[in-house]
Write a protein that holds these residues in place. Structure first.
Motif, PDB file in Angstrom:
ATOM      1  N   HIS A  76       0.794  -1.078   0.069  1.00 10.83           N
ATOM      2  CA  HIS A  76       0.091  -0.013  -0.119  1.00 10.83           C
ATOM      3  C   HIS A  76       0.864   1.127   0.238  1.00 10.83           C
ATOM      4  N   VAL A  77       0.546   2.237  -0.869  1.00  8.09           N
ATOM      5  CA  VAL A  77       1.206   3.470  -1.035  1.00  8.09           C
ATOM      6  C   VAL A  77       0.369   4.649  -0.328  1.00  8.09           C
ATOM      7  N   VAL A  78       1.131   5.492   0.459  1.00  3.71           N
ATOM      8  CA  VAL A  78       0.640   6.702   0.703  1.00  3.71           C
ATOM      9  C   VAL A  78       1.442   7.829   0.457  1.00  3.71           C
ATOM     10  N   ALA A  79       0.626   8.859  -0.132  1.00  5.86           N
ATOM     11  CA  ALA A  79       1.513  10.065  -0.560  1.00  5.86           C
ATOM     12  C   ALA A  79       0.845  11.303  -0.361  1.00  5.86           C
ATOM     13  N   LEU A 139       5.505   5.979  -7.959  1.00  9.38           N
ATOM     14  CA  LEU A 139       5.800   4.892  -7.262  1.00  9.38           C
ATOM     15  C   LEU A 139       5.041   3.612  -7.779  1.00  9.38           C
ATOM     16  N   ARG A 140       3.808   3.677  -8.404  1.00  7.84           N
ATOM     17  CA  ARG A 140       3.299   2.670  -9.203  1.00  7.84           C
ATOM     18  C   ARG A 140       3.961   2.190 -10.549  1.00  7.84           C
ATOM     19  N   MET A 141       4.470   3.309 -11.179  1.00  6.97           N
ATOM     20  CA  MET A 141       5.364   2.990 -12.261  1.00  6.97           C
ATOM     21  C   MET A 141       6.686   2.466 -11.951  1.00  6.97           C
ATOM     22  N   LEU A 142       7.414   2.707 -10.866  1.00 13.83           N
ATOM     23  CA  LEU A 142       8.514   2.035 -10.430  1.00 13.83           C
ATOM     24  C   LEU A 142       8.289   0.602 -10.326  1.00 13.83           C
ATOM     25  N   LEU A 143       7.021   0.225  -9.521  1.00 16.10           N
ATOM     26  CA  LEU A 143       6.845  -0.884  -8.881  1.00 16.10           C
ATOM     27  C   LEU A 143       6.341  -1.913 -10.015  1.00 16.10           C
ATOM     28  N   GLY A 144       5.907  -1.297 -11.056  1.00 14.81           N
ATOM     29  CA  GLY A 144       5.092  -1.985 -12.215  1.00 14.81           C
ATOM     30  C   GLY A 144       4.185  -3.259 -11.828  1.00 14.81           C
ATOM     31  N   VAL A 188      -0.403  -3.547  -5.937  1.00 18.53           N
ATOM     32  CA  VAL A 188      -0.411  -2.206  -5.056  1.00 18.53           C
ATOM     33  C   VAL A 188      -1.562  -1.394  -5.057  1.00 18.53           C
ATOM     34  N   SER A 189      -2.161  -1.086  -3.880  1.00 18.10           N
ATOM     35  CA  SER A 189      -3.213  -0.200  -3.695  1.00 18.10           C
ATOM     36  C   SER A 189      -2.546   1.118  -3.138  1.00 18.10           C
ATOM     37  N   SER A 190      -3.315   2.075  -3.009  1.00 20.11           N
ATOM     38  CA  SER A 190      -2.890   3.514  -2.692  1.00 20.11           C
ATOM     39  C   SER A 190      -3.887   4.287  -2.057  1.00 20.11           C
ATOM     40  N   SER A 191      -3.541   5.586  -1.481  1.00 19.99           N
ATOM     41  CA  SER A 191      -4.442   6.464  -0.858  1.00 19.99           C
ATOM     42  C   SER A 191      -3.515   7.668  -0.647  1.00 19.99           C
ATOM     43  N   LEU A 192      -4.133   8.802  -0.917  1.00 17.41           N
ATOM     44  CA  LEU A 192      -3.843  10.003  -0.579  1.00 17.41           C
ATOM     45  C   LEU A 192      -3.673  10.668   0.931  1.00 17.41           C
ATOM     46  N   LEU A 193      -2.665  10.906   1.471  1.00 17.17           N
ATOM     47  CA  LEU A 193      -2.495  11.306   2.849  1.00 17.17           C
ATOM     48  C   LEU A 193      -3.443  12.567   3.180  1.00 17.17           C
ATOM     49  N   ARG A 194      -4.145  12.279   4.357  1.00 19.03           N
ATOM     50  CA  ARG A 194      -5.095  13.335   4.640  1.00 19.03           C
ATOM     51  C   ARG A 194      -6.191  13.236   3.734  1.00 19.03           C
ATOM     52  N   LYS A 195      -6.419  12.217   3.226  1.00 22.69           N
ATOM     53  CA  LYS A 195      -7.912  12.154   2.416  1.00 22.69           C
ATOM     54  C   LYS A 195      -8.424  10.795   2.833  1.00 22.69           C
ATOM     55  N   GLU A 196      -8.557   9.770   1.857  1.00 21.33           N
ATOM     56  CA  GLU A 196      -9.445   8.458   2.172  1.00 21.33           C
ATOM     57  C   GLU A 196      -8.755   7.500   3.231  1.00 21.33           C
ATOM     58  N   ASN A 197      -7.368   7.176   2.903  1.00 27.46           N
ATOM     59  CA  ASN A 197      -6.724   6.312   3.755  1.00 27.46           C
ATOM     60  C   ASN A 197      -7.128   5.044   3.719  1.00 27.46           C
ATOM     61  N   ASN A 198      -7.607   4.603   2.898  1.00 25.85           N
ATOM     62  CA  ASN A 198      -8.056   3.124   2.786  1.00 25.85           C
ATOM     63  C   ASN A 198      -7.157   2.005   2.752  1.00 25.85           C
ATOM     64  N   VAL A 199      -6.389   1.665   3.895  1.00 21.81           N
ATOM     65  CA  VAL A 199      -5.339   0.799   4.072  1.00 21.81           C
ATOM     66  C   VAL A 199      -5.924  -0.753   4.125  1.00 21.81           C
ATOM     67  N   PRO A 200      -5.480  -1.594   2.960  1.00 22.32           N
ATOM     68  CA  PRO A 200      -6.132  -3.026   3.396  1.00 22.32           C
ATOM     69  C   PRO A 200      -5.560  -3.551   4.567  1.00 22.32           C
ATOM     70  N   ASN A 238      14.838  10.414  -2.218  1.00 18.98           N
ATOM     71  CA  ASN A 238      14.632  10.849  -3.552  1.00 18.98           C
ATOM     72  C   ASN A 238      15.701  11.354  -4.196  1.00 18.98           C
ATOM     73  N   PRO A 239      16.099  10.941  -5.462  1.00 20.27           N
ATOM     74  CA  PRO A 239      15.060  10.099  -6.217  1.00 20.27           C
ATOM     75  C   PRO A 239      15.521   8.684  -6.303  1.00 20.27           C
ATOM     76  N   VAL A 240      14.320   7.982  -5.994  1.00 19.78           N
ATOM     77  CA  VAL A 240      14.606   6.279  -5.942  1.00 19.78           C
ATOM     78  C   VAL A 240      14.449   5.669  -7.244  1.00 19.78           C
ATOM     79  N   THR A 241      14.943   4.523  -7.286  1.00 22.37           N
ATOM     80  CA  THR A 241      14.906   3.973  -8.493  1.00 22.37           C
ATOM     81  C   THR A 241      14.230   2.458  -8.359  1.00 22.37           C
ATOM     82  N   ALA A 242      13.849   1.991  -8.977  1.00 21.62           N
ATOM     83  CA  ALA A 242      12.983   0.720  -8.931  1.00 21.62           C
ATOM     84  C   ALA A 242      13.820  -0.466  -8.115  1.00 21.62           C
ATOM     85  N   ARG A 243      15.034  -0.645  -8.585  1.00 24.50           N
ATOM     86  CA  ARG A 243      15.899  -1.358  -7.791  1.00 24.50           C
ATOM     87  C   ARG A 243      16.204  -1.147  -6.399  1.00 24.50           C
ATOM     88  N   SER A 244      16.482   0.197  -6.073  1.00 28.27           N
ATOM     89  CA  SER A 244      16.548   0.382  -4.620  1.00 28.27           C
ATOM     90  C   SER A 244      15.304   0.283  -3.807  1.00 28.27           C
TER      91      SER A 244
END
Length: 348
Positions: free
Chosen positions: A4-7, A16-21, A26-38, A98-104
């Motif tokens: 789960h990604v929170v940003a 991050l979704r692009m890096l992880l492919g 991957v699920s995600s939520s925006l910080l201070r918004k919905e925050n639906n963490v599985p 930052n900047p992070v790579t897919a590998r790191s």
């Protein structure tokens, strides 16, 4: 693996979704918004500006929802100890800049063979290293803010490192620390593990091992007073920068002086771990009779760790080559101790 990604910004989530492919669900939520963490989330990735007080408050509220995640990776923009300490205080197990790579990013999510980390691994070297790094980050942050150091927390983290090295060996410890940590924290973790392995090999009693790992954990606390631009410089130091670095033993002694839980032996080790038997060390140019056994052991571990650690301007030195350098430091180190260290350096 469910991640789960929170940003704090939509574009961070997209990146991050692009890096992880397709490597993770991957699920995600925006910080201070919905925050639906599985509820069955295996790992969490947080990407947010930690200079924003509202973000800090939101992350504190969100931490309970991430309680079951074995890994909590914080990605931050500012490469500074203060923000790394803040991330660890918020529950991070790893901090990337930052900047992070897919590998790191994948390196802290899955091992090189794409096998998910087990609970046993998380509780072993990886867990001990994360706890140690968190404790070091909090110590450095306390110094920066003029606050008391949590001595009990640091000793507890060092004790965990000691148990890990005793159970899993030095080689495992060195591999994990060099793979997942960097800079001053990497060095302190390597020194602590190496010192413990050396003490065990020498047959030191439990009380002496405790003094040794405590001294190792605190030995570079004076570096909290060194500007990050110098301390983590990605190239070799200029003479003036080297002189500034050499102020850290005396600074560490001053920081810890009078602190409850810090013995005179540990203070001596913090101040004198760069002294040599021939009087050519610093800050006080001590000679053999003035250097304790604890310091003599710690100094060997410190030099060895510095040689084998990874730095941005050079690769990690092979352990055999590092030991050869120790053996050639004639008059500076105690010869019988260096000979006794051979087994640790090459085979533990």
């Amino acid at each position: 693996m469910l991640l789960h990604v929170v940003a704090d910004q939509p574009d961070r989530i997209s990146t991050l979704r692009m890096l992880l492919g397709s490597r993770c669900r991957v699920s995600s939520s925006l910080l201070r918004k919905e925050n639906n963490v599985p509820k069955d989330c295996d790992a969490a990735v947080v990407s947010a500006d930690l200079r924003d007080a509202d973000n800090i408050v939101a992350l504190k509220e969100l931490s309970a929802k991430f309680k079951g995640a074995r890994r909590k990776i914080f990605i931050i923009d500012q490469k500074a100890r203060l923000f790394a300490a803040q991330a660890y205080a918020l529950g991070a197990t790893h901090v990337l800049f930052n900047p992070v790579t897919a590998r790191s990013l994948l390196a802290v999510l899955i091992d090189p063979n794409s096998i998910e980390l087990t609970d046993e691994t998380a509780q072993g070297a990886r867990g001990a290293a994360s706890a140690g790094a968190a404790s070091l980050a909090l110590m450095f942050a306390a110094v920066l803010h003029g606050q008391p150091i949590d001595v009990a927390d640091a000793k507890s983290a060092a004790c965990r490192i000691s148990k890990c090295v005793a159970e899993e060996g030095l080689s495992e410890w060195l591999e994990v620390v060099r793979r997942h940590h960097e800079g001053t924290y990497q060095h302190c973790l390597l020194v602590t593990g190496t010192a413990v392995a050396f003490g065990l090999n020498l047959g030191l009693v439990e009380a002496d091992i405790e003094r040794l790992y405590s001294a190792a954990m605190f030995h570079d606390i004076g570096k909290a007073k060194i500007p990050v631009a110098v301390l983590d410089k990605p190239s070799r130091l200029e003479p003036g920068e080297r002189a500034l670095i050499e102020t850290h033993p005396a600074a560490g002694h001053q920081i810890l002086k009078g602190t409850r839980g810090i013995s005179a032996e540990i203070l001596h080790a913090v101040r004198h771990h760069h002294e040599y038997l021939d009087g050519s060390g610093y800050p006080d140019a001590l000679c053999a009779e003035s250097i304790s056994d604890l310091v003599r052991i710690l100094t060997i571990a410190d030099i060895f760790a510095a040689l084998i650690e990874f730095r941005q301007y050079r690769p990690a030195m092979p352990r055999a080559q590092a030991f050869e350098i120790l053996g050639n430091m004639h008059g500076k180190l105690e010869v019988p101790l260096v000979k006794a260290f051979r087994e640790v350096a090459l085979n533990r």
